[in-house]
Design a protein around this motif. Structure first.
Motif, PDB file in Angstrom:
ATOM      1  N   TRP A   1      52.141  43.000  42.410  1.00 27.89           N
ATOM      2  CA  TRP A   1      51.018  43.575  41.670  1.00 27.89           C
ATOM      3  C   TRP A   1      50.561  44.883  42.304  1.00 27.89           C
ATOM      4  CZ3 TRP A   1      45.482  41.067  41.428  1.00 27.89           C
ATOM      5  CH2 TRP A   1      44.685  41.782  40.526  1.00 27.89           C
ATOM      6  N   LYS A   2      50.503  44.901  43.631  1.00 29.18           N
ATOM      7  CA  LYS A   2      50.072  46.102  44.354  1.00 29.18           C
ATOM      8  C   LYS A   2      51.000  47.285  44.065  1.00 29.18           C
ATOM      9  CE  LYS A   2      48.885  47.686  49.015  1.00 29.18           C
ATOM     10  NZ  LYS A   2      48.826  47.303  50.445  1.00 29.18           N
ATOM     11  N   LYS A   3      52.281  46.993  43.932  1.00 28.20           N
ATOM     12  CA  LYS A   3      53.259  48.053  43.654  1.00 28.20           C
ATOM     13  C   LYS A   3      53.120  48.607  42.239  1.00 28.20           C
ATOM     14  CE  LYS A   3      57.073  46.711  46.726  1.00 28.20           C
ATOM     15  NZ  LYS A   3      58.487  46.238  46.744  1.00 28.20           N
ATOM     16  N   THR A   4      52.927  47.718  41.260  1.00 27.06           N
ATOM     17  CA  THR A   4      52.955  48.130  39.862  1.00 27.06           C
ATOM     18  C   THR A   4      51.622  48.661  39.336  1.00 27.06           C
ATOM     19  OG1 THR A   4      52.488  45.844  39.193  1.00 27.06           O
ATOM     20  CG2 THR A   4      54.801  46.502  39.330  1.00 27.06           C
ATOM     21  N   ASP A   5      50.466  48.211  39.878  1.00 24.90           N
ATOM     22  CA  ASP A   5      49.154  48.644  39.369  1.00 24.90           C
ATOM     23  C   ASP A   5      48.152  48.676  40.527  1.00 24.90           C
ATOM     24  OD1 ASP A   5      46.919  49.258  37.928  1.00 24.90           O
ATOM     25  OD2 ASP A   5      46.978  47.497  36.608  1.00 24.90           O
ATOM     26  N   PHE A   6      48.258  49.706  41.352  1.00 22.30           N
ATOM     27  CA  PHE A   6      47.447  49.773  42.569  1.00 22.30           C
ATOM     28  C   PHE A   6      45.943  49.844  42.292  1.00 22.30           C
ATOM     29  CE2 PHE A   6      45.379  52.140  45.995  1.00 22.30           C
ATOM     30  CZ  PHE A   6      45.646  51.275  47.049  1.00 22.30           C
TER      31      PHE A   6
ATOM     32  N   ARG B   1      43.374  47.155  43.790  1.00 22.88           N
ATOM     33  CA  ARG B   1      42.332  47.526  44.762  1.00 22.88           C
ATOM     34  C   ARG B   1      40.955  47.048  44.326  1.00 22.88           C
ATOM     35  NH1 ARG B   1      41.766  53.791  46.056  1.00 22.88           N
ATOM     36  NH2 ARG B   1      41.183  53.752  43.844  1.00 22.88           N
ATOM     37  N   GLU B   2      40.647  47.183  42.996  1.00 24.16           N
ATOM     38  CA  GLU B   2      39.357  46.719  42.496  1.00 24.16           C
ATOM     39  C   GLU B   2      39.228  45.199  42.632  1.00 24.16           C
ATOM     40  OE1 GLU B   2      35.584  46.487  40.849  1.00 24.16           O
ATOM     41  OE2 GLU B   2      36.694  48.158  41.752  1.00 24.16           O
ATOM     42  N   ASN B   3      40.302  44.506  42.351  1.00 21.60           N
ATOM     43  CA  ASN B   3      40.295  43.045  42.503  1.00 21.60           C
ATOM     44  C   ASN B   3      40.082  42.644  43.956  1.00 21.60           C
ATOM     45  OD1 ASN B   3      41.005  40.249  41.314  1.00 21.60           O
ATOM     46  ND2 ASN B   3      42.422  40.427  43.024  1.00 21.60           N
ATOM     47  N   ARG B   4      40.717  43.364  44.874  1.00 21.97           N
ATOM     48  CA  ARG B   4      40.550  43.077  46.299  1.00 21.97           C
ATOM     49  C   ARG B   4      39.107  43.313  46.748  1.00 21.97           C
ATOM     50  NH1 ARG B   4      43.771  42.686  50.835  1.00 21.97           N
ATOM     51  NH2 ARG B   4      45.121  41.578  49.380  1.00 21.97           N
ATOM     52  N   ARG B   5      38.492  44.408  46.226  1.00 25.75           N
ATOM     53  CA  ARG B   5      37.098  44.699  46.574  1.00 25.75           C
ATOM     54  C   ARG B   5      36.174  43.574  46.127  1.00 25.75           C
ATOM     55  NH1 ARG B   5      32.616  46.428  44.401  1.00 25.75           N
ATOM     56  NH2 ARG B   5      33.557  46.516  42.319  1.00 25.75           N
ATOM     57  N   GLN B   6      36.381  43.074  44.893  1.00 27.37           N
ATOM     58  CA  GLN B   6      35.552  41.995  44.375  1.00 27.37           C
ATOM     59  C   GLN B   6      35.763  40.683  45.155  1.00 27.37           C
ATOM     60  OE1 GLN B   6      36.283  41.615  40.180  1.00 27.37           O
ATOM     61  NE2 GLN B   6      35.540  43.678  39.698  1.00 27.37           N
ATOM     62  N   GLU B   7      36.986  40.440  45.530  1.00 28.65           N
ATOM     63  CA  GLU B   7      37.280  39.240  46.330  1.00 28.65           C
ATOM     64  C   GLU B   7      36.579  39.291  47.678  1.00 28.65           C
ATOM     65  OE1 GLU B   7      41.485  38.919  46.669  1.00 28.65           O
ATOM     66  OE2 GLU B   7      41.726  37.844  44.767  1.00 28.65           O
ATOM     67  N   ASN B   8      36.595  40.445  48.329  1.00 33.68           N
ATOM     68  CA  ASN B   8      35.952  40.590  49.636  1.00 33.68           C
ATOM     69  C   ASN B   8      34.439  40.419  49.542  1.00 33.68           C
ATOM     70  OD1 ASN B   8      38.372  41.017  50.946  1.00 33.68           O
ATOM     71  ND2 ASN B   8      38.275  43.254  50.775  1.00 33.68           N
ATOM     72  N   GLU B   9      33.850  40.949  48.457  1.00 36.82           N
ATOM     73  CA  GLU B   9      32.415  40.780  48.266  1.00 36.82           C
ATOM     74  C   GLU B   9      32.065  39.301  48.072  1.00 36.82           C
ATOM     75  OE1 GLU B   9      31.116  43.205  45.066  1.00 36.82           O
ATOM     76  OE2 GLU B   9      31.205  45.088  46.214  1.00 36.82           O
ATOM     77  N   ALA B  10      32.898  38.608  47.296  1.00 36.59           N
ATOM     78  CA  ALA B  10      32.661  37.182  47.054  1.00 36.59           C
ATOM     79  C   ALA B  10      32.792  36.380  48.342  1.00 36.59           C
ATOM     80  CB  ALA B  10      33.641  36.668  46.002  1.00 36.59           C
ATOM     81  N   LYS B  11      33.753  36.727  49.175  1.00 33.85           N
ATOM     82  CA  LYS B  11      33.943  36.043  50.454  1.00 33.85           C
ATOM     83  C   LYS B  11      32.747  36.248  51.375  1.00 33.85           C
ATOM     84  CE  LYS B  11      39.006  36.191  50.523  1.00 33.85           C
ATOM     85  NZ  LYS B  11      40.205  36.766  51.204  1.00 33.85           N
TER      86      LYS B  11
END
Length: 236
Positions: A140-145, A149-159
């Motif tokens: 996923w990171k390769k095909t739609d960075f 990145r936005e998904n990773r940001r939201q995951e980190n906030e939730a954590k």
């Protein structure tokens, strides 16, 4: 103590009561206190009137338990009022209940073993799933960075939010958990399950002879058991 002999042989021969002397010997071995003397109780009633001789034998084999004279001064002079029950009831209420407890504990151990094997299997399944998820995330990171990145940001906030909430809840529950652990330790020391039935027998005997010996404490042969019995009585 594994029960053998008298009851099984008696049952096979049609005598549900068993041999009286063997029953008394087994019960003395079970309660395991040298200062408690359990022997055959002789009742003046004539049991020949019973129509069923098996029923007569059961009632005839009554067992009396008496503390010795060193433990309870005056017990040697007793001529009536003994603590007594039929051997059959003693088996059911005390010895067999202890055996049932042991069987239940064995079943619990078997269940724990099954749970351990189940946990191993689930760990393996989770490991495979985690490996698959890492591979998909990398693709996923390769095909739609930007989306990744936005998904990773939201995951980190939730954590971070979850971690903050968990810390708050843990702090609020710490005092209650500490008190609970303290209570559990006391109960574990005092109410060891394999002693509860035995303690009930000792307590019943002490209550029965209280008029003669109000300060009697029956356990003398085992200091550790005596300490647990004393704590158990205080919690009753």
């Amino acid at each position: 103590m594994k029960l053998t002999g008298s009851f099984l042989v008696a049952l096979a021969s049609g005598d549900i009561c068993g041999d009286c002397n063997e029953n008394i010997a087994e019960f003395n071995s079970w309660h395991a206190q040298s200062n408690i003397v359990c022997s055959r109780y002789t009742h003046p009633r004539d049991y020949a009137e019973f129509a069923d001789p098996r029923g007569a034998a059961c009632k005839d084999c009554k067992v009396q338990c008496v503390p010795n004279n060193d433990t309870c001064p005056g017990s040697d002079e007793l001529v009536a009022g003994f603590w007594n029950k039929t051997a059959l009831k003693l088996k059911e209420q005390y010895v067999n209940r202890s055996e049932s407890w042991k069987a239940a504990k064995a079943a619990e151990q078997a269940l724990r073993n099954i749970e351990k094997e189940k946990a191993k299997y689930e760990k393996l399944v989770n490991k495979v799933a985690e490996k698959k998820a890492k591979s998909e995330n990398k693709e996923w990171k390769k095909t739609d960075f930007p989306s990744w990145r936005e998904n990773r940001r939201q995951e980190n906030e939730a954590k971070r939010a979850l971690k903050k909430q968990q810390k708050k809840e843990a702090k609020a529950a710490a005092k209650a958990a500490k008190e609970l652990r303290k209570q559990q330790r006391l109960e574990k020391r005092a109410l060891a399950e394999n002693n509860k039935v035995l303690f009930a027998f000792y307590a019943e005997l002490e209550d029965h002879y209280e008029i003669l010996c109000p300060n009697m404490f029956l356990i003398q042969d085992n200091e550790n058991l005596a300490r647990k019995f004393n704590i158990w009585k205080q919690l009753q």
